[in-house]
Motif scaffolding. Sequence first.
Motif: not given
Length: 230
Positions: A47, A54-55, A57-59, A61, A133, A138
Amino acid sequence: MLLLQSQQNARSVADAALRLRIPLRISPPGIRPVTPNQRLAGPALPVRHFGSVDVFLEAMLGAQPGEVLVIDNGGRLDEGCIGDLVALEAEHCALAGITVWGAHRDTPELRQIGLPIFSYGVCPFGPQRLDARDSSALHSARFGNFLVEPGDVVFADDDGCLFTAGERVDELLRVAHEIWERERHQAEAIKSGHSLREQLEFARYLEKRGTDPGYTFREHLRKISGAIEE
């Protein structure tokens, strides 16, 4: 894949990769565990950080248990891009740990959490920036002068951080364990009074080298199944 059971140190993995001619990518010097004497191994979850958590947390998921969050923060030491909350979330997702091409903060809390985390140091400031970004956020992470991508595997301990492609990891771990066991046996033998020179038949090596100047110590070690260098 035997990563979750792996207790091999980075040095044994590096020696095994050299023996098997498996390419390794080695992090630039300076990366250290937040808590000394920790080890980390697992598939890479890369990542890129652009100033906001936030990036991460998204990774997470789509994270699988045992993966290692590999964070590209450009090697920056002027901001700690992760702290205790990200570490706790990673632990909640059953990640094996985190490696950061950059710095961390919240050191006392991170040590209390105990999740293996490797970085280049500490900075009390969090990110003050918010960069645009890009599409690779990701999908890959830079770590020094190379890329880490899904399918790569991470090994880290006090000696540093290594990355390799995942195709031959079981073979790599098997040979690394053999090297580790042999060296532990040699170490115990030295403690019991059996010198390393005796174990490695060093006098025999010198005799052979005397008649064949091109005969190397590494060649000799391979012939006797010794260990200490590859």
